[in-house]
Design a protein around this motif. Structure first.
Motif, PDB file in Angstrom:
ATOM      1  N   ALA A  23      42.038  41.767  39.181  1.00  0.00           N
ATOM      2  CA  ALA A  23      42.463  43.011  39.845  1.00  0.00           C
ATOM      3  C   ALA A  23      43.279  42.684  41.097  1.00  0.00           C
ATOM      4  CB  ALA A  23      41.238  43.855  40.192  1.00  0.00           C
ATOM      5  N   THR A  24      42.860  41.660  41.835  1.00  0.00           N
ATOM      6  CA  THR A  24      43.622  41.260  43.031  1.00  0.00           C
ATOM      7  C   THR A  24      45.006  40.781  42.626  1.00  0.00           C
ATOM      8  OG1 THR A  24      41.560  40.595  44.092  1.00  0.00           O
ATOM      9  CG2 THR A  24      43.578  39.759  45.075  1.00  0.00           C
ATOM     10  N   ARG A  25      45.032  39.978  41.570  1.00  0.00           N
ATOM     11  CA  ARG A  25      46.325  39.451  41.116  1.00  0.00           C
ATOM     12  C   ARG A  25      47.241  40.560  40.602  1.00  0.00           C
ATOM     13  NH1 ARG A  25      47.104  35.784  36.151  1.00  0.00           N
ATOM     14  NH2 ARG A  25      47.211  37.924  35.479  1.00  0.00           N
ATOM     15  N   ALA A  26      46.629  41.666  40.152  1.00  0.00           N
ATOM     16  CA  ALA A  26      47.434  42.802  39.676  1.00  0.00           C
ATOM     17  C   ALA A  26      47.939  43.652  40.838  1.00  0.00           C
ATOM     18  CB  ALA A  26      46.595  43.652  38.723  1.00  0.00           C
ATOM     19  N   GLY A 354      37.646  40.545  32.624  1.00  0.00           N
ATOM     20  CA  GLY A 354      38.290  40.764  33.922  1.00  0.00           C
ATOM     21  C   GLY A 354      39.750  41.141  33.765  1.00  0.00           C
ATOM     22  N   LYS A 355      40.430  40.458  32.866  1.00  0.00           N
ATOM     23  CA  LYS A 355      41.863  40.739  32.699  1.00  0.00           C
ATOM     24  C   LYS A 355      42.075  42.134  32.102  1.00  0.00           C
ATOM     25  CE  LYS A 355      46.185  39.027  30.931  1.00  0.00           C
ATOM     26  NZ  LYS A 355      46.920  38.033  30.191  1.00  0.00           N
ATOM     27  N   LEU A 356      41.273  42.467  31.085  1.00  0.00           N
ATOM     28  CA  LEU A 356      41.430  43.781  30.437  1.00  0.00           C
ATOM     29  C   LEU A 356      41.096  44.919  31.405  1.00  0.00           C
ATOM     30  CD1 LEU A 356      39.775  42.904  27.008  1.00  0.00           C
ATOM     31  CD2 LEU A 356      42.209  43.370  27.397  1.00  0.00           C
ATOM     32  N   GLN A 359      43.812  45.459  33.891  1.00  0.00           N
ATOM     33  CA  GLN A 359      44.927  46.208  33.297  1.00  0.00           C
ATOM     34  C   GLN A 359      44.611  47.702  33.306  1.00  0.00           C
ATOM     35  OE1 GLN A 359      44.994  44.155  29.523  1.00  0.00           O
ATOM     36  NE2 GLN A 359      46.581  42.719  30.169  1.00  0.00           N
ATOM     37  N   ALA A 360      43.409  48.051  32.838  1.00  0.00           N
ATOM     38  CA  ALA A 360      43.039  49.467  32.773  1.00  0.00           C
ATOM     39  C   ALA A 360      42.995  50.091  34.169  1.00  0.00           C
ATOM     40  CB  ALA A 360      41.688  49.612  32.070  1.00  0.00           C
ATOM     41  N   LEU A 361      42.471  49.344  35.146  1.00  0.00           N
ATOM     42  CA  LEU A 361      42.399  49.861  36.523  1.00  0.00           C
ATOM     43  C   LEU A 361      43.792  50.091  37.107  1.00  0.00           C
ATOM     44  CD1 LEU A 361      39.570  47.520  37.885  1.00  0.00           C
ATOM     45  CD2 LEU A 361      39.459  50.029  37.897  1.00  0.00           C
ATOM     46  N   SER A 362      44.753  49.302  36.629  1.00  0.00           N
ATOM     47  CA  SER A 362      46.134  49.431  37.126  1.00  0.00           C
ATOM     48  C   SER A 362      46.916  50.482  36.362  1.00  0.00           C
ATOM     49  CB  SER A 362      46.878  48.098  36.992  1.00  0.00           C
ATOM     50  OG  SER A 362      46.122  47.048  37.482  1.00  0.00           O
ATOM     51  N   GLY A 363      46.271  51.117  35.392  1.00  0.00           N
ATOM     52  CA  GLY A 363      46.967  52.141  34.613  1.00  0.00           C
ATOM     53  C   GLY A 363      47.838  51.571  33.511  1.00  0.00           C
ATOM     54  N   VAL A 364      47.622  50.290  33.182  1.00  0.00           N
ATOM     55  CA  VAL A 364      48.386  49.641  32.111  1.00  0.00           C
ATOM     56  C   VAL A 364      47.515  49.653  30.854  1.00  0.00           C
ATOM     57  CG1 VAL A 364      49.381  47.415  31.378  1.00  0.00           C
ATOM     58  CG2 VAL A 364      49.501  48.124  33.781  1.00  0.00           C
ATOM     59  N   PRO A 366      45.431  48.281  28.104  1.00  0.00           N
ATOM     60  CA  PRO A 366      44.845  46.938  27.957  1.00  0.00           C
ATOM     61  C   PRO A 366      45.334  46.254  26.683  1.00  0.00           C
ATOM     62  CG  PRO A 366      43.126  48.607  28.277  1.00  0.00           C
ATOM     63  CD  PRO A 366      44.407  49.341  28.095  1.00  0.00           C
ATOM     64  N   ASP A 367      45.430  44.925  26.733  1.00  0.00           N
ATOM     65  CA  ASP A 367      45.875  44.147  25.570  1.00  0.00           C
ATOM     66  C   ASP A 367      44.954  44.357  24.374  1.00  0.00           C
ATOM     67  OD1 ASP A 367      47.933  43.093  27.038  1.00  0.00           O
ATOM     68  OD2 ASP A 367      46.815  41.300  27.649  1.00  0.00           O
TER      69      ASP A 367
END
Ligand SMILES: Cc1cc2nc3c(=O)[nH]c(=O)nc-3n(C[C@H](O)[C@H](O)[C@H](O)COP(=O)(O)OP(=O)(O)OC[C@H]3O[C@@H](n4cnc5c(N)ncnc54)[C@H](O)[C@@H]3O)c2cc1C
Length: 388
Positions: A23-26, A354-356, A359-364, A366-367
């Motif tokens: 999430a930080t990296r996003a 964590g990655k998925l 993504q969802a938290l950023s509104g993207v 998820p893969d």
């Protein structure tokens, strides 16, 4: 009251650490809150098997393969930090019936994208020279890996912190702040924090955190013991386990179940598991469980018979009734997200989770589709057991 972050993560285990890092990296601002110490929960009471081999085709395998790609792809540059090893898994069968089961599982797994090689009895020693003679068959899984869970957790959190995240230990979340239905932050024993999103990464205690929002997430403890031997010269080269282990991971029995899982560590010790029991949060050391684990390990590795066990430890796997984790937004309490309930695979699945979730938290989008892990999938069904 201050707005603390875009995202507050409750829990500094492997899963919370992976959510915090991705999430930080996003580009999100993240605050992690942990009531104890970093990796003070199950992430310091487990082993570091990152397995695809023990999973049948389905959503958990999809998440395991996705996580494997994250471990060996974008996290590869950090592999040395957490003793990551692509050592491969060797699953063994003692009987011809067991061998048939192993072959049939391999066929289904190949169709689902797992790499697996059938190993005939007379080739097993090429992989593991100290395994007992007389095994019926084995299967080799090159995608199975290993990492040191506490190092994974500590370094992901350090990396997140260096990228701007905050990590507060000794801070217990005692309530959730609401604006109408919406969860807008947390109450802690050290003050209130507001946030755009609150992530419940409280592992085996995730049901208690969910209850603070009035929603039910049935994560329960499944106890397991591990024996640690004295350091030895190289003896076990892969993740080695008995074919029956796959069935025991999927079982929901309450009584003691044991099946052999053995691996060496970078320090030379050998970790010997595994047991599963549903006994709540009982921390009593069970000699019957330890004896059974040791006896079964000796049937596979007779040469360990004179080896000393330095210590044992126990942990509580965060277990959901359908053996799938809970990942994603909770529509019953908007603003609350969950990343918990990964049972005996939470280290392996942490980085994919964590990655998925980031993504969802950023509104993207998820893969991977998160629907199979939806927090509300258990509905209002009443549990026969309580989470504490
Ligand atoms: C014996 C055993 C062997 C295992 N072997 C493996 C393996 O080989 N490979 C694998 O992938 N997995 C394995 N697992 C499973 C794995 O350990 C777990 O799935 C994983 O550690 C869960 O991580 P987590 O971050 O969700 O939970 P945890 O590590 O438990 O972290 C949750 C954190 O939340 C904190 N918390 C809870 N409530 C609050 C609150 N109210 N406020 C603030 N903080 C709070 C807790 O203190 C805790 O630190 C094993 C487990 C056991 C028991």
């Amino acid at each position: 009251m201050r707005r603390s972050a875009d995202v507050v993560v409750i829990g500094a285990g492997a899963v919370g650490a992976a959510v915090a890092w991705f999430a930080t990296r996003a580009g999100l601002t993240v605050q992690v809150l942990e009531r104890g110490q970093i990796a003070g929960g199950t992430s310091s009471a487990c082993e570091g098997n990152l397995l695809v081999s023990d999973k049948e085709a389905g959503p958990e395998l999809d998440l395991a393969l996705y996580s494997h790609d994250v471990w060996t792809g974008e996290l590869d540059e950090y592999a040395g930090l957490w003793e990551f090893e692509r050592k491969g898994g060797l699953v063994v069968a003692a009987s011809s019936t067991g061998a048939e089961g192993l072959r049939a599982l391999a066929v289904r797994q190949r169709a689902a994208g797992i790499e697996v090689t059938d190993v005939p009895a007379d080739r097993i020693a090429d992989y593991e020279p100290y395994l007992t003679d007389g095994l019926a068959a084995a299967a080799h899984y090159p995608q199975d890996c290993q990492a040191q869970p506490m190092l994974v957790t500590a370094h992901l959190l350090r990396m997140a912190r260096e990228a701007g995240a905050g990590v507060s230990t000794g801070t217990t979340v005692t309530g959730l702040l609401r604006d109408g239905d919406r969860v807008v932050g947390v109450r802690t024993d050290r003050g209130d924090l507001t946030a755009g999103a609150v992530v419940n990464a409280a592992g085996t205690w995730a049901g208690e955190v969910a209850a603070l929002a009035g929603v039910r997430v049935p994560v329960m403890p499944r106890r397991g013991f591990v024996l640690v031997t004295e350091p030895l010269p190289p003896t076990v080269f892969h993740k080695v386990y008995a074919g029956e282990y796959v069935a025991s991971t999927q079982s929901s029995e309450e009584g003691l179940q044991t099946s052999t899982v053995i691996e060496s560590t970078a320090a030379g010790t050998i970790l010997v598991g595994s047991s599963r029991e549903r006994v709540g949060f009982d921390r009593t050391v069970s000699l019957p469980a330890l004896r059974e684990i040791a006896a079964k390990a000796l049937t596979l590795y007779p040469s360990l018979k004179d080896t000393s066990v330095m210590r044992s430890y126990l942990g509580f796997r965060p277990y959901c009734p359908d053996h799938l984790p809970v990942i994603g937004h909770d529509p019953r309490a908007p603003g609350l997200w969950h990343a918990a309930g990964h049972e005996g695979a939470g280290i392996g699945l942490s980085v994919g989770t964590g990655k998925l979730l980031a993504q969802a938290l950023s509104g993207v989008a998820p893969d991977l589709e998160l629907t199979p892990f939806a927090p509300e999938r258990f509905g209002d069904q009443v549990l026969r057991e309580t989470p504490a």
